[in-house]
Design an enzyme around this catalytic site. Structure first.
Site, PDB file in Angstrom:
ATOM      1  N   ALA A 104       1.008  -1.159  -0.144  1.00 26.25           N
ATOM      2  CA  ALA A 104       0.025   0.143  -0.001  1.00 26.25           C
ATOM      3  C   ALA A 104       0.971   1.271  -0.015  1.00 26.25           C
ATOM      4  CB  ALA A 104      -0.815   0.014   1.094  1.00 26.25           C
ATOM      5  N   CYS A 156      -6.892   0.773  -8.368  1.00 28.07           N
ATOM      6  CA  CYS A 156      -5.785   0.781  -7.070  1.00 28.07           C
ATOM      7  C   CYS A 156      -6.756   0.380  -5.888  1.00 28.07           C
ATOM      8  CB  CYS A 156      -5.269   1.746  -6.864  1.00 28.07           C
ATOM      9  SG  CYS A 156      -3.723   1.621  -5.515  1.00 28.07           S
ATOM     10  N   GLY A 212      -0.015 -10.194 -13.205  1.00 31.48           N
ATOM     11  CA  GLY A 212      -0.554 -10.541 -11.834  1.00 31.48           C
ATOM     12  C   GLY A 212       0.535 -12.064 -11.620  1.00 31.48           C
ATOM     13  N   GLY A 213       1.311 -12.012 -10.912  1.00 31.74           N
ATOM     14  CA  GLY A 213       2.251 -13.226 -10.429  1.00 31.74           C
ATOM     15  C   GLY A 213       2.806 -13.829 -11.572  1.00 31.74           C
TER      16      GLY A 213
END
Lengths: 267, 306
Positions: B70, B129, B245-246
């Protein structure tokens, strides 16, 4: 490759030492296996987390010498024995040296904290160490007596002449470099001082390792805030300790730095 | 010799690996560094129409299985962005994707116009976000009508620069959101942003680890969700997709392409494999193509749909 788990660990403060007018050392009942030049991120839950260079890590306990300059460092200096703080790391590159070398260490202000760690490790390996410390005045000197006890050659310069020679520590370094025989210069402190030291070493054809301080958030080379212009690599991973050639190749080092939003500020 | 190049909305990339928004990318030199390390292109951090503060530390941490952050999208504003993009252009010929964000609807129109003047090759719109509360995020990213409205506002301002909209895995039906932004004029979509937010508590401190308390989840655990999102969107529309993503390895990147991605975003992999990860992933993709007799990597896009 980073350590895969980078969650902070809460560690006990077992001793608090007031070093001088500005600096307090926290002795922590834990080791992160840090070597001279590396740093840890220190967390006070619900307040903030900031990077600090490691002042000592002997595999059992670790020391952090903190200069009270802002809200976070003041809160850290007010911590009491028995309290806990969060620590994660070690992050970043280390100072490198070879057994038996002749080293010149140039510390400005609390830069004497990580450089004392280097001096003690280098002394163990049979190095001859010139430990050059500069500060505004006597009350801001750090680790001078401890370095003397180590048996290394200690040189002190203060701006007001209240201890040692009056003037800049870089003048002391210049004399030592003129005498010859130095294998490598190591410097931690204000960037203007380090920039000067790097240029002096370059002129003399002596190697130098510089501890580059930038606004570091994550310590893992991800957030990008501490990237140094030139190569554009994050200082927290490719530094803080960088070779002379790397820092002098950068258009940024010695000239400007960025804040937590990425705005440039000149030195 | 394997042809690793791909064409995305008419823009040619030397290879399909691009830096995902949010990692590195604060400066022109660091974006150029990512390309020097092997990426086919790079995405800026989210650009605001004004200076925007991020969160205090800790802003991120990782484990073997997942990563949480964050950071709060800090940005110095458009003047600095212009300077850094210019600097990138001086040093680097690879395509640049400018990621833009705003707090209100009007912000998106404003930053879109500003970003278009900086002449990026692609504009990516961050509507997803999970870490900036009460501004954007869930309501917009999960609403079909609001996602479409943002897309229209941006498209009006950017001329012929292709627009991709970055989608959230937190929407109940990501395919519906994808279709709404494509119908509103988006040229492509980016799938997916971080998942969550999630919460991690340090039990010894008795406090959340992240200063923002909650944070988006990325890293290896996110990959199956990302691959599924890309698969669903491609099944519906066969549009250009940045799959992200990943993705940690070349095999992960190929998996993403087979699901339907033309470009593959890499971000958190820097945590697992360092700054050199971009070139390593490209090398691994190349080796896989050699071993499997694939001569053009673009032939893998959407392969499992055939």
């Amino acid at each position: 490759m980073h350590k895969l788990d980078t969650r902070p660990k809460m560690v006990l403060i077992k001793e608090v030492v007031r070093e001088n007018e500005q600096v307090t050392t926290l002795v922590l009942d834990a080791s992160v296996g840090a070597e001279p030049g590396q740093f840890v991120n220190v967390w006070i839950p619900s307040l903030n987390e900031k990077p600090f260079s490691v002042a000592m890590d002997d595999g059992k306990e670790m020391r952090l010498s903190v200069a009270a300059v802002g809200p976070f460092s003041n809160a850290l200096c007010d911590k009491k024995v028995g309290e806990k703080i969060g620590v994660r790391g070690p992050f970043g590159t280390k100072f490198k040296f070879e057994e038996g070398e002749h080293l010149a260490l140039l510390a400005g202000g609390y830069g004497a904290a990580p450089l004392y760690f280097l001096a003690s490790e280098a002394a163990k390996k049979g190095c001859t160490v010139e430990f050059i410390v500069g500060a505004r005045s006597k009350g801001f000197l750090l680790n001078v007596e401890k370095a003397r006890e180590l048996g290394v050659n200690v040189h002190v310069a203060t701006d007001d002449g209240s201890e040692g020679s009056k003037g800049y520590n870089t003048e002391v370094l210049a004399k030592i470099l003129d005498e010859g025989g130095i294998d490598c210069v190591y410097t931690v402190g204000p960037e203007v001082m380090m920039y000067k030291a790097a240029q002096m070493a370059k002129e003399k054809g002596v190697r130098a390792q510089i501890s580059v301080e930038r606004y570091m958030k994550c310590g893992m080379g991800l957030c990008g805030n501490c990237c140094l212009d030139g190569e554009g690599a994050p200082t927290c991973v490719k530094g803080p300790v960088m070779d002379l050639e790397k820092v002098l190749d950068s258009p940024e080092f010695g000239h400007y730095h960025r804040d937590q939003l990425g705005n440039k500020h000149n030195f | 010799m394997i042809d690793l190049s791909v064409e995305f909305c008419g823009v040619k990339f030397q290879n399909p690996i691009v830096l995902a928004s949010g990692v590195l990318g604060v400066t022109g030199d660091s974006l150029a560094g990512v390309v020097r390390n092997g990426a086919g292109g790079a995405t800026t951090k989210s650009l605001w129409p004004y200076q925007h503060e991020g969160h205090k530390n800790p802003t991120m941490f990782g484990t073997e299985e997942y990563f949480m952050n964050a950071v709060g999208i800090p940005d110095a504003g458009p003047e600095k962005a212009r300077e850094e993009i210019l600097r990138y252009r001086e040093k680097c010929g690879a395509p640049l994707i400018a990621n833009i964000v705003g707090g209100k609807m009007e912000d998106y129109a404003e930053i879109a116009a500003m970003a278009a003047e900086m002449k990026p090759d692609v504009i990516e719109v961050n509507i997803s976000c999970p870490n900036v509360e009460d501004e954007l995020g869930k309501p917009m990213a999960c609403s079909v009508s609001k996602s479409a409205e943002v897309t229209r506002l941006v498209k009006e301002k950017v001329g012929d620069i292709p627009v991709t909209v970055k989608l959230s895995p937190n929407a109940p039906d990501i395919r519906a959101i994808a279709e709404s932004v494509l119908d509103a004029g988006a040229d492509a979509v980016t799938a997916i942003n971080t998942l969550g937010p999630g919460l991690a508590i340090d039990i010894d401190a008795g406090a959340p680890i992240l200063s923002n308390r909650v944070g988006g989840i990325s890293g290896p655990a996110l990959k199956p969700l990302a691959v599924k999102a890309v698969y669903d969107i491609y099944a519906a529309r066969k549009c250009p997709i940045i799959g992200t993503g990943g993705v940690i390895t070349g095999r992960d990147a190929i998996e993403m392409m087979m699901a339907g991605a033309t470009l593959v975003g890499v971000g958190t992999a820097v945590y697992y494999r360092g700054q050199e990860v971009f070139g390593e992933i490209v090398r691994e993709m190349n080796e896989w193509c050699v071993e499997n007799g694939v001569s053009k990597i673009s032939s893998l896009i959407g392969k499992i749909h055939a």
